[in-house]
Design a protein around this motif. Structure first.
Motif, PDB file in Angstrom:
ATOM      1  N   SER A   1       0.863  -1.172   0.000  1.00  9.99           N
ATOM      2  CA  SER A   1       0.000   0.000   0.000  1.00  9.99           C
ATOM      3  C   SER A   1       0.911   1.238   0.000  1.00  9.99           C
ATOM      4  CB  SER A   1      -0.891  -0.049   1.242  1.00  9.99           C
ATOM      5  OG  SER A   1      -1.474   1.190   1.431  1.00  9.99           O
TER       6      SER A   1
ATOM      7  N   ASP B   1       1.270   5.332  -0.543  1.00 11.41           N
ATOM      8  CA  ASP B   1       0.514   6.597  -0.548  1.00 11.41           C
ATOM      9  C   ASP B   1       1.474   7.762  -0.699  1.00 11.41           C
ATOM     10  OD1 ASP B   1      -2.339   6.695  -0.314  1.00 11.41           O
ATOM     11  OD2 ASP B   1      -2.061   5.404   1.454  1.00 11.41           O
TER      12      ASP B   1
ATOM     13  N   GLN C   1      -2.845   4.409 -10.202  1.00 11.90           N
ATOM     14  CA  GLN C   1      -2.928   5.220  -8.975  1.00 11.90           C
ATOM     15  C   GLN C   1      -2.604   6.692  -9.270  1.00 11.90           C
ATOM     16  OE1 GLN C   1      -0.653   3.362  -5.842  1.00 11.90           O
ATOM     17  NE2 GLN C   1      -1.085   5.040  -4.430  1.00 11.90           N
TER      18      GLN C   1
ATOM     19  N   GLU D   1      -5.508   8.375 -10.941  1.00 14.11           N
ATOM     20  CA  GLU D   1      -6.580   8.639  -9.983  1.00 14.11           C
ATOM     21  C   GLU D   1      -6.297   9.935  -9.214  1.00 14.11           C
ATOM     22  OE1 GLU D   1      -7.679   4.795  -8.269  1.00 14.11           O
ATOM     23  OE2 GLU D   1      -8.319   5.964  -6.523  1.00 14.11           O
TER      24      GLU D   1
END
Ligand code: DC
Length: 237
Positions: free
Chosen positions: A71, A73, A119, A122
């Motif tokens: 994950s 970010d 990603q 997005e």
């Protein structure tokens, strides 16, 4: 009260390492009240995950299986764009030499690119104005960006910048590492580093960051990407 000159749209900033992309991308985004996305930081976080799991960076199947589970970010505040890996802040760790040494092979794995490009799109899709830096922003991630700039500089100059940024004194070592990464990034099959056909190429060899920034501001204004945004009256959200 009016805030003049906020960015609307995507500015794609591509080029090899050591061209000064990060510095000018962050400053441009901050100046224009825009978001900032460092896509290299995402590939670096993926590379850190690969190292952390003890996976062979030269094994594409194992690399993509690992990266799928991660994950990652990234913040888009140009003043504080933290990067987290599985919830932990890895903003400093992703700049370490071990990560730098494996990030090119990791970022060459097509499945890794597919995941991270999705990603990135997005994030870009939710921002009114954003400056995005990387290698394939103008060609793959945001091919419709209204402004694409491809920064270049001689390998010697880029090595010099990297060395002073990273506090390394052996210029030859840095130069070899820069050239090795360039070669891998430019010759990989998946989204190789290259300027988009409609990119403006800017040679930064003889320019300092302030001069590059001024050139970018001029291009943004020329393309009509600045809008006048009325700020909320005092006391109102
Ligand atoms: O910009 P940087 O040096 O932090 O990028 C790290 C690596 O990630 C670099 O070797 C190339 C790769 N990269 C990429 O393949 N595509 C991007 N959009 C950004 C970076």
């Amino acid at each position: 009260m009016l805030q003049v000159g906020a960015l609307r749209g995507v500015v794609a900033l591509d080029g090899p390492s050591g061209t000064g992309k990060s510095t000018v991308a962050q400053r441009l985004a901050a100046d224009l009240g825009a978001h900032y996305l460092d896509t290299g930081a995402m590939y670096r976080a993926a590379a850190l995950g690969v190292l952390r799991d003890g996976v062979d960076p030269a094994d594409p199947a194992a690399v993509s299986a690992t990266v799928e589970r991660l994950s990652i970010d990234v913040g888009t505040d140009p003043g504080a764009a933290a990067v987290t890996l599985d919830g932990l802040d890895v903003s400093a760790e992703i700049r370490s030499a071990p990560v730098t040494s494996v990030v090119s092979p990791v970022s060459a794995v097509p499945e890794v690119r597919t995941l991270l490009v999705a990603q990135q799109r997005e994030i870009i899709g939710t921002a009114a104005g954003i400056v995005v830096e990387g290698r394939d922003i103008g060609t793959v991630v945001a091919p419709d960006a209204p402004l694409k700039v491809f920064l270049t500089a001689t390998p010697a100059q880029r090595a010099q910048r990297r060395a002073s940024q990273d506090g390394v004194s052996d210029l030859d070592v840095v130069r070899r590492s820069v050239e090795w990464r360039d070669r891998l990034d430019s010759t990989r099959a998946a989204s190789p580093l290259r300027p988009a056909d409609d990119a403006v190429e800017l040679d930064t060899t003889e320019l300092d960051a302030t001069e590059v920034l001024a050139a970018l501001h001029e291009l943004v204004a020329q393309r009509g990407l600045l809008v006048v945004v009325p700020s909320a009256p005092r006391g109102r959200p």
